[in-house]
Design a protein around this motif. Structure first.
Motif, PDB file in Angstrom:
ATOM      1  N   VAL A 184       0.855  -1.181  -0.045  1.00 56.99           N
ATOM      2  CA  VAL A 184      -0.082  -0.115  -0.173  1.00 56.99           C
ATOM      3  C   VAL A 184       0.910   1.332  -0.108  1.00 56.99           C
ATOM      4  O   VAL A 184       1.913   1.103   0.611  1.00 56.99           O
ATOM      5  CB  VAL A 184      -0.828  -0.188   1.199  1.00 56.99           C
ATOM      6  N   GLN A 185       0.346   2.329  -0.475  1.00 57.68           N
ATOM      7  CA  GLN A 185       0.963   3.588  -0.424  1.00 57.68           C
ATOM      8  C   GLN A 185       0.713   4.396   0.934  1.00 57.68           C
ATOM      9  O   GLN A 185      -0.772   4.617   1.307  1.00 57.68           O
ATOM     10  CB  GLN A 185       0.757   4.537  -1.923  1.00 57.68           C
ATOM     11  N   VAL A 186       1.802   4.553   1.797  1.00 58.99           N
ATOM     12  CA  VAL A 186       1.226   5.381   3.115  1.00 58.99           C
ATOM     13  C   VAL A 186       2.213   6.601   2.846  1.00 58.99           C
ATOM     14  O   VAL A 186       3.621   6.354   2.865  1.00 58.99           O
ATOM     15  CB  VAL A 186       1.508   4.395   4.246  1.00 58.99           C
ATOM     16  N   GLN A 187       2.008   7.834   3.004  1.00 63.06           N
ATOM     17  CA  GLN A 187       2.516   8.843   3.002  1.00 63.06           C
ATOM     18  C   GLN A 187       3.860   8.998   1.781  1.00 63.06           C
ATOM     19  O   GLN A 187       4.855   9.156   1.926  1.00 63.06           O
ATOM     20  CB  GLN A 187       3.376   9.068   4.266  1.00 63.06           C
ATOM     21  N   ASP A 188       3.296   8.763   0.691  1.00 64.36           N
ATOM     22  CA  ASP A 188       4.069   8.565  -0.651  1.00 64.36           C
ATOM     23  C   ASP A 188       5.089   7.411  -0.545  1.00 64.36           C
ATOM     24  O   ASP A 188       5.961   7.622  -1.276  1.00 64.36           O
ATOM     25  CB  ASP A 188       4.398   9.879  -0.953  1.00 64.36           C
ATOM     26  N   ARG A 189       4.861   6.677   0.233  1.00 65.64           N
ATOM     27  CA  ARG A 189       6.001   5.362   0.301  1.00 65.64           C
ATOM     28  C   ARG A 189       5.178   4.264  -0.168  1.00 65.64           C
ATOM     29  O   ARG A 189       4.176   3.985   0.642  1.00 65.64           O
ATOM     30  CB  ARG A 189       6.666   5.163   1.793  1.00 65.64           C
TER      31      ARG A 189
ATOM     32  N   CYS B 170       9.288  -0.900   4.509  1.00 66.50           N
ATOM     33  CA  CYS B 170       9.318   0.216   3.568  1.00 66.50           C
ATOM     34  C   CYS B 170      10.027  -0.332   2.323  1.00 66.50           C
ATOM     35  O   CYS B 170      11.236  -0.575   2.297  1.00 66.50           O
ATOM     36  CB  CYS B 170       9.986   1.481   4.180  1.00 66.50           C
ATOM     37  N   LEU B 171       9.374  -0.402   1.215  1.00 73.17           N
ATOM     38  CA  LEU B 171       9.875  -0.783   0.044  1.00 73.17           C
ATOM     39  C   LEU B 171      10.660   0.566  -0.885  1.00 73.17           C
ATOM     40  O   LEU B 171       9.973   1.655  -0.627  1.00 73.17           O
ATOM     41  CB  LEU B 171       8.926  -1.319  -0.869  1.00 73.17           C
ATOM     42  N   GLY B 172      11.699   0.115  -1.602  1.00 76.56           N
ATOM     43  CA  GLY B 172      12.201   1.249  -2.496  1.00 76.56           C
ATOM     44  C   GLY B 172      13.109   2.227  -1.664  1.00 76.56           C
ATOM     45  O   GLY B 172      13.538   3.343  -2.200  1.00 76.56           O
ATOM     46  N   MET B 173      13.408   1.907  -0.495  1.00 73.76           N
ATOM     47  CA  MET B 173      14.212   2.798   0.485  1.00 73.76           C
ATOM     48  C   MET B 173      15.520   2.206   0.702  1.00 73.76           C
ATOM     49  O   MET B 173      15.744   1.045   0.377  1.00 73.76           O
ATOM     50  CB  MET B 173      13.670   2.989   1.852  1.00 73.76           C
ATOM     51  N   ASP B 174      16.618   3.015   1.082  1.00 77.28           N
ATOM     52  CA  ASP B 174      17.755   2.328   1.203  1.00 77.28           C
ATOM     53  C   ASP B 174      17.856   1.318   2.505  1.00 77.28           C
ATOM     54  O   ASP B 174      16.809   1.506   3.147  1.00 77.28           O
ATOM     55  CB  ASP B 174      18.822   3.573   1.820  1.00 77.28           C
ATOM     56  N   LYS B 175      18.555   0.488   1.966  1.00 77.90           N
ATOM     57  CA  LYS B 175      18.546  -0.874   2.898  1.00 77.90           C
ATOM     58  C   LYS B 175      19.220  -0.431   4.385  1.00 77.90           C
ATOM     59  O   LYS B 175      20.300   0.388   4.198  1.00 77.90           O
ATOM     60  CB  LYS B 175      18.929  -2.178   2.183  1.00 77.90           C
ATOM     61  N   THR B 176      19.056  -0.991   5.274  1.00 79.13           N
ATOM     62  CA  THR B 176      19.798  -0.816   6.525  1.00 79.13           C
ATOM     63  C   THR B 176      20.578  -2.323   7.013  1.00 79.13           C
ATOM     64  O   THR B 176      20.216  -3.147   6.493  1.00 79.13           O
ATOM     65  CB  THR B 176      18.923  -0.576   7.573  1.00 79.13           C
ATOM     66  N   ILE B 177      21.442  -1.965   7.742  1.00 78.07           N
ATOM     67  CA  ILE B 177      22.288  -3.110   8.106  1.00 78.07           C
ATOM     68  C   ILE B 177      21.779  -3.863   9.222  1.00 78.07           C
ATOM     69  O   ILE B 177      21.432  -3.096  10.239  1.00 78.07           O
ATOM     70  CB  ILE B 177      23.961  -2.701   8.205  1.00 78.07           C
ATOM     71  N   GLN B 178      21.653  -5.019   9.017  1.00 80.60           N
ATOM     72  CA  GLN B 178      20.947  -5.992  10.274  1.00 80.60           C
ATOM     73  C   GLN B 178      22.240  -6.635  11.037  1.00 80.60           C
ATOM     74  O   GLN B 178      22.891  -7.291  10.402  1.00 80.60           O
ATOM     75  CB  GLN B 178      19.835  -6.944   9.822  1.00 80.60           C
ATOM     76  N   ALA B 179      22.237  -6.661  12.332  1.00 82.87           N
ATOM     77  CA  ALA B 179      23.263  -7.386  13.022  1.00 82.87           C
ATOM     78  C   ALA B 179      22.705  -8.668  13.321  1.00 82.87           C
ATOM     79  O   ALA B 179      21.401  -8.932  13.560  1.00 82.87           O
ATOM     80  CB  ALA B 179      23.561  -6.500  14.359  1.00 82.87           C
TER      81      ALA B 179
END
Length: 95
Positions: free
Chosen positions: A24-29, A47-56
């Motif tokens: 779904v689109q929420v706040q343009d995301r 959150c799709l299409g955003m920079d990925k974060t590092i997972q420990a």
């Protein structure tokens, strides 16, 4: 004896469970509904299409990059509906 307000959280949880996996689109995301947690209650979105974060890993070592996730409570401290969840429900209705 269930009052209508007692039934509302259950209905909200059922609606969200039925939407697991939907984008779904929420706040343009673009966001994917990943999980519904009864404790809280809250919903986990990816959150799709955003920079990925590092997972420990369990030892704190950075091992991989993953999509960002957010856990959003359904209600605030006064048990009023969270505005972010209301936006999520609106986005689901548009589908």
């Amino acid at each position: 004896m269930n009052s209508e307000s007692d039934q509302e959280p259950i209905d909200d949880l059922q609606r969200l469970r039925a939407a697991i996996g939907q984008v779904v689109q929420v706040q343009d995301r673009a966001c994917r509904i990943m999980e519904v947690l009864e404790d809280g209650p809250s919903v986990v979105i990816e959150c799709l299409g955003m920079d990925k974060t590092i997972q420990a890993n369990q030892f704190g070592d950075a091992t991989r990059r993953v999509a960002q996730t957010r856990t959003i409570p359904l209600y605030d401290r006064e048990q009023r509906p969270n505005p972010d969840i209301e936006l999520l429900f609106e986005a689901l209705q548009e589908k």
